[in-house]
Design a protein around this motif. Structure first.
Motif, mmCIF file in Angstrom:
data_model
loop_
_atom_site.group_PDB
_atom_site.id
_atom_site.type_symbol
_atom_site.label_atom_id
_atom_site.label_comp_id
_atom_site.label_asym_id
_atom_site.label_seq_id
_atom_site.Cartn_x
_atom_site.Cartn_y
_atom_site.Cartn_z
ATOM 1 N N PRO A 1 -4.555 -18.801 1.978
ATOM 2 C CA PRO A 1 -3.671 -18.850 3.155
ATOM 3 C C PRO A 1 -2.848 -17.589 3.377
ATOM 4 O O PRO A 1 -1.656 -17.659 3.671
ATOM 5 C CB PRO A 1 -2.768 -20.040 2.816
ATOM 6 C CG PRO A 1 -2.602 -19.945 1.329
ATOM 7 C CD PRO A 1 -3.910 -19.406 0.798
ATOM 8 N N HIS A 2 -3.482 -16.430 3.245
ATOM 9 C CA HIS A 2 -2.751 -15.162 3.404
ATOM 10 C C HIS A 2 -3.533 -14.227 4.317
ATOM 11 O O HIS A 2 -4.762 -14.265 4.374
ATOM 12 C CB HIS A 2 -2.530 -14.497 2.036
ATOM 13 C CG HIS A 2 -1.634 -15.296 1.140
ATOM 14 N ND1 HIS A 2 -0.275 -15.127 1.100
ATOM 15 C CD2 HIS A 2 -1.918 -16.293 0.268
ATOM 16 C CE1 HIS A 2 0.250 -15.984 0.234
ATOM 17 N NE2 HIS A 2 -0.727 -16.701 -0.279
ATOM 18 N N THR A 3 -2.802 -13.383 5.005
ATOM 19 C CA THR A 3 -3.413 -12.431 5.918
ATOM 20 C C THR A 3 -2.537 -11.182 5.988
ATOM 21 O O THR A 3 -1.513 -11.085 5.303
ATOM 22 C CB THR A 3 -3.602 -13.047 7.319
ATOM 23 O OG1 THR A 3 -4.385 -12.166 8.119
ATOM 24 C CG2 THR A 3 -2.249 -13.311 7.988
ATOM 25 N N ILE A 4 -2.947 -10.247 6.831
ATOM 26 C CA ILE A 4 -2.186 -9.009 7.051
ATOM 27 C C ILE A 4 -1.716 -8.969 8.500
ATOM 28 O O ILE A 4 -2.519 -9.117 9.433
ATOM 29 C CB ILE A 4 -3.044 -7.761 6.752
ATOM 30 C CG1 ILE A 4 -3.434 -7.710 5.266
ATOM 31 C CG2 ILE A 4 -2.282 -6.488 7.139
ATOM 32 C CD1 ILE A 4 -2.290 -7.434 4.314
ATOM 33 N N LEU A 5 -0.425 -8.798 8.679
ATOM 34 C CA LEU A 5 0.153 -8.624 10.018
ATOM 35 C C LEU A 5 1.069 -7.410 9.997
ATOM 36 O O LEU A 5 1.946 -7.311 9.138
ATOM 37 C CB LEU A 5 0.953 -9.862 10.435
ATOM 38 C CG LEU A 5 0.149 -11.099 10.897
ATOM 39 C CD1 LEU A 5 1.100 -12.243 11.219
ATOM 40 C CD2 LEU A 5 -0.716 -10.763 12.099
ATOM 41 N N GLY A 6 0.849 -6.496 10.936
ATOM 42 C CA GLY A 6 1.673 -5.292 10.996
ATOM 43 C C GLY A 6 1.601 -4.472 9.725
ATOM 44 O O GLY A 6 2.571 -3.822 9.346
ATOM 45 N N GLY A 7 0.439 -4.536 9.068
ATOM 46 C CA GLY A 7 0.247 -3.765 7.838
ATOM 47 C C GLY A 7 0.848 -4.398 6.599
ATOM 48 O O GLY A 7 0.790 -3.809 5.522
ATOM 49 N N LYS A 8 1.418 -5.609 6.737
ATOM 50 C CA LYS A 8 2.039 -6.272 5.595
ATOM 51 C C LYS A 8 1.389 -7.619 5.330
ATOM 52 O O LYS A 8 0.960 -8.316 6.251
ATOM 53 C CB LYS A 8 3.539 -6.475 5.848
ATOM 54 C CG LYS A 8 4.332 -5.179 5.915
ATOM 55 C CD LYS A 8 5.824 -5.460 6.083
ATOM 56 C CE LYS A 8 6.634 -4.168 6.103
ATOM 57 N NZ LYS A 8 8.096 -4.446 6.245
ATOM 58 N N ARG A 9 1.348 -7.985 4.059
ATOM 59 C CA ARG A 9 0.803 -9.283 3.669
ATOM 60 C C ARG A 9 1.788 -10.392 4.043
ATOM 61 O O ARG A 9 3.002 -10.247 3.879
ATOM 62 C CB ARG A 9 0.557 -9.313 2.164
ATOM 63 C CG ARG A 9 -0.105 -10.598 1.685
ATOM 64 C CD ARG A 9 -0.161 -10.651 0.179
ATOM 65 N NE ARG A 9 1.176 -10.811 -0.382
ATOM 66 C CZ ARG A 9 1.584 -10.246 -1.513
ATOM 67 N NH1 ARG A 9 0.787 -9.454 -2.184
ATOM 68 N NH2 ARG A 9 2.804 -10.466 -1.960
ATOM 69 N N CYS A 10 1.257 -11.485 4.528
ATOM 70 C CA CYS A 10 2.114 -12.627 4.846
ATOM 71 C C CYS A 10 1.278 -13.894 4.796
ATOM 72 O O CYS A 10 0.040 -13.852 4.739
ATOM 73 C CB CYS A 10 2.757 -12.459 6.220
ATOM 74 S SG CYS A 10 1.565 -12.409 7.575
ATOM 75 N N ALA A 11 1.958 -15.042 4.824
ATOM 76 C CA ALA A 11 1.260 -16.316 4.883
ATOM 77 C C ALA A 11 0.741 -16.540 6.305
ATOM 78 O O ALA A 11 1.368 -16.129 7.283
ATOM 79 C CB ALA A 11 2.204 -17.441 4.482
ATOM 80 N N VAL A 12 -0.400 -17.180 6.421
ATOM 81 C CA VAL A 12 -0.946 -17.468 7.747
ATOM 82 C C VAL A 12 -0.071 -18.511 8.443
ATOM 83 O O VAL A 12 0.670 -19.261 7.793
ATOM 84 C CB VAL A 12 -2.391 -17.999 7.644
ATOM 85 C CG1 VAL A 12 -3.304 -16.981 7.005
ATOM 86 C CG2 VAL A 12 -2.430 -19.329 6.897
ATOM 87 N N ASN A 13 -0.162 -18.562 9.743
ATOM 88 C CA ASN A 13 0.500 -19.610 10.533
ATOM 89 C C ASN A 13 -0.423 -20.828 10.528
ATOM 90 O O ASN A 13 -1.488 -20.822 11.155
ATOM 91 C CB ASN A 13 0.745 -19.115 11.954
ATOM 92 C CG ASN A 13 1.453 -20.160 12.807
ATOM 93 O OD1 ASN A 13 1.695 -21.284 12.372
ATOM 94 N ND2 ASN A 13 1.784 -19.783 14.033
ATOM 95 N N LEU A 14 -0.025 -21.871 9.824
ATOM 96 C CA LEU A 14 -0.896 -23.033 9.672
ATOM 97 C C LEU A 14 -1.216 -23.709 11.001
ATOM 98 O O LEU A 14 -2.237 -24.409 11.125
ATOM 99 C CB LEU A 14 -0.267 -24.046 8.711
ATOM 100 C CG LEU A 14 -0.328 -23.695 7.217
ATOM 101 C CD1 LEU A 14 0.270 -24.834 6.394
ATOM 102 C CD2 LEU A 14 -1.761 -23.422 6.772
ATOM 103 N N ALA A 15 -0.370 -23.509 11.993
ATOM 104 C CA ALA A 15 -0.639 -24.119 13.294
ATOM 105 C C ALA A 15 -1.964 -23.628 13.876
ATOM 106 O O ALA A 15 -2.599 -24.322 14.686
ATOM 107 C CB ALA A 15 0.505 -23.832 14.259
#
Length: 564
Positions: A376-390
């Motif tokens: 449940p992880h991805t990259i947004l704006g060059g940074k690692r973050c948890a995905v939006n489960l929605a």
């Protein structure tokens, strides 16, 4: 005397076998020189347990015509009373003073090097002997671990015995000696950096015995014995003796011994009645140049062998890229399964990725993945973050089913993370890249190239690389060779049970690579590619045998010097 396994794990209690206690006591007294005006000999154990260590010292002191007194701390009152009863039964004239208290709590307010003008100084003892509890960070809990680290000047993941080593320093008479039994982990792990530095700051190291996989304890503890003297203002001891004993398959010229403890008196190969065969090495402690360097045994043979390798080394595995451990979910039953495909499509999570584990690892190329991980992880704006489960309704529904279990991981929430995150996810964008993967624990080194974009599990390590980079293919050849086994044993000489080696970052990053423009290296690169592409078992075995010999030659060894 034994304890239930669960209690041993929580308290770190591993009671000292009588033979080991006797060995430590005898070695202490070989090094201790009683002052000429000694009127009373004092002995101290800050982790008393059943009193076995104090008894061993008293048995070796009983011929001295001076009063003896023993002191100790023990948090378990019944154990303390039992130890006192044993000592009084065998040595009725010996004075005892035992405290049903936590030694570290008593010591925490005192500096490891107390001020000379301090009004309240701890009592100092002639002989201190101890087998402190082995309790690591994850068992102690984050808060207690942080408190201990702060109080005793430690950093990172600490073990309870680290603090004991430091705290004991102020309880030893300047002419006294400490004999302490600890896990051998501190000598070779990054978490042991600060305690290694503290030991060198507070003590002169006389002798270290790495007792390896001798199975002296019921639990899976690989012990070491340290003989330490308080550091004085005079000249520090320049070298310390180092003895190691590890299981060996070889029985050539093996000397027969009753036990691994008796075998420590000898050097070379030994065969014991019930514990099997071992190799005993005797040399000096090589503690490196700084606290980040591991501690290892150094012998004339190993120094000459490594010197030759160094002359033929142009780079190391560290130059390939950052070495990372795989992902750690801390809830594998939720995130990792081999039966995802059995779930109906309308319930199967969208966030599944193929997972590489040590179970599928083979030299050069792994087997197809047998498990998948809900990642449940991805990259947004060059940074690692948890995905939006929605955005992933099926994954959300599945995780919600296990929400209570996942929220029980309080440390995830307290660190500001989402309840459904993996504890150590690593870099999501790196999974698609080519990577060298290798097993964390294995009898023989196992390195393979992953071109399938899998996620690597925490039982393996990995290095982002490029299949077009010739160093990648050279590293695969070296990593899977008998040469690297020999390098490991000369450099680290550290194994777990059953001859298994630990291929941790701090080891593997030191693995050597030969000059890439040498003739053997050019051949290795081409043959490494062939071995990776080979799908025939017999042909691959033949290629690996040829590659193995070439690796040795690339580092300057002749055919006669190649270890089979």
């Amino acid at each position: 005397m034994t304890k239930a396994h669960s209690e041993q794990k929580s308290t770190g209690s591993h009671y000292t076998p009588p033979a080991l206690a006797a060995f430590v006591a005898k070695e202490m007294l070989k090094l201790w020189q009683p002052p000429e005006n000694t009127r009373n000999v004092t002995v101290f154990d800050p982790a008393l347990g059943d009193g076995e260590l104090l008894l061993a010292v008293l048995k070796n002191l009983q011929e001295m015509d001076v009063p003896l007194s023993v002191s100790g701390y023990e948090t378990n009152q019944s154990e303390m009373l039992f130890a006192k009863e044993r000592i009084k039964d065998q040595f009725p004239k010996v004075a005892t003073e035992f405290h049903n208290r936590d030694f570290l709590a008593q010591s925490a307010d005192c500096s490891s090097q107390p001020d000379l003008f301090q009004s309240r100084r701890p009592e100092q003892f002639d002989l201190v002997i101890s087998n402190p509890p082995y309790v690591r960070t994850q068992v102690m809990g984050a808060k207690k671990s942080q408190d201990i680290a702060r109080q005793f000047g430690l950093a990172g993941r600490v073990d309870l015995y680290y603090a004991f080593i430091i705290a004991i320093a102020q309880y030893i008479h300047p002419e006294g000696i400490l004999g302490i039994i600890v896990s051998n982990r501190f000598m070779t792990t990054r978490s042991g950096e600060t305690v290694r530095a503290k030991i060198k700051e507070l003590y002169d190291i006389e002798h270290i015995w790495d007792l390896g996989d001798t199975k002296l304890f019921e639990a899976a503890v690989l012990p070491a014995v340290l003989m330490l003297k308080p550091k004085t203002f005079g000249k520090s001891k320049s070298t310390a003796k180092f003895t190691s004993i590890y299981t060996s398959d070889s029985v050539k010229n093996a000397r027969r011994c009753k036990s691994p403890i008796e075998a420590l008196r000898h050097s070379g190969y030994v065969k014991t009645k019930s514990n099997g065969c071992f190799r005993v090495l005797k040399g000096e402690l090589d503690s490196g140049r700084g606290p980040k360097d591991i501690w290892r045994i150094s012998t004339k043979e190993s120094r000459e062998w490594l010197s030759r390798v160094c002359r033929n080394t142009a780079a190391t595995f560290k130059d390939l890229g950052k070495i990372r451990v795989g992902v750690k979910t801390t809830a594998d039953r939720v995130f990792i399964r081999s039966d995802w495909d059995d779930m109906p499509l309308d319930k199967r999570p969208e966030l599944l990725k193929d997972l590489t584990t040590h179970h599928i690892g083979n030299p050069y190329r792994s087997e197809p993945p047998k498990s998948k991980i809900l990642y449940p992880h991805t990259i947004l704006g060059g940074k690692r973050c948890a995905v939006n489960l929605a955005s992933y309704p099926k994954s959300k529904a599945y995780l919600e089913e296990h929400r209570n279990q996942l929220e029980d991981r309080k440390y995830v929430i307290e660190s500001g993370r989402k309840w459904y995150e993996i504890w150590v996810p690593q870099d999501p964008k790196a999974w698609k890249k080519a990577k060298i993967v290798f097993r964390d624990i294995a009898e023989h080194p196992t390195f393979w190239l992953d071109l399938n974009g899998t996620v690597v599990n925490g039982d393996c390590y990995w290095i982002s690389c490029s299949e077009e980079n010739e160093l990648t293919w050279l590293a695969l050849a070296v990593g899977n060779s008998s040469f690297i086994e020999c390098f490991y044993d000369h450099s680290f000489n550290n194994k777990l049970y059953a001859g298994r080696r630990r291929f941790m970052t701090q080891y593997v990053e030191q693995f050597p690579l030969p000059r890439i423009d040498s003739v053997p290296a050019s051949q290795l690169i081409e043959m490494s590619k062939q071995t990776f592409e080979c799908t025939t078992s017999d042909k691959k075995t033949e290629l690996m045998y040829t590659v193995d010999k070439l690796v040795w030659k690339a580092f300057g060894f002749s055919d006669k010097e190649i270890r089979g």
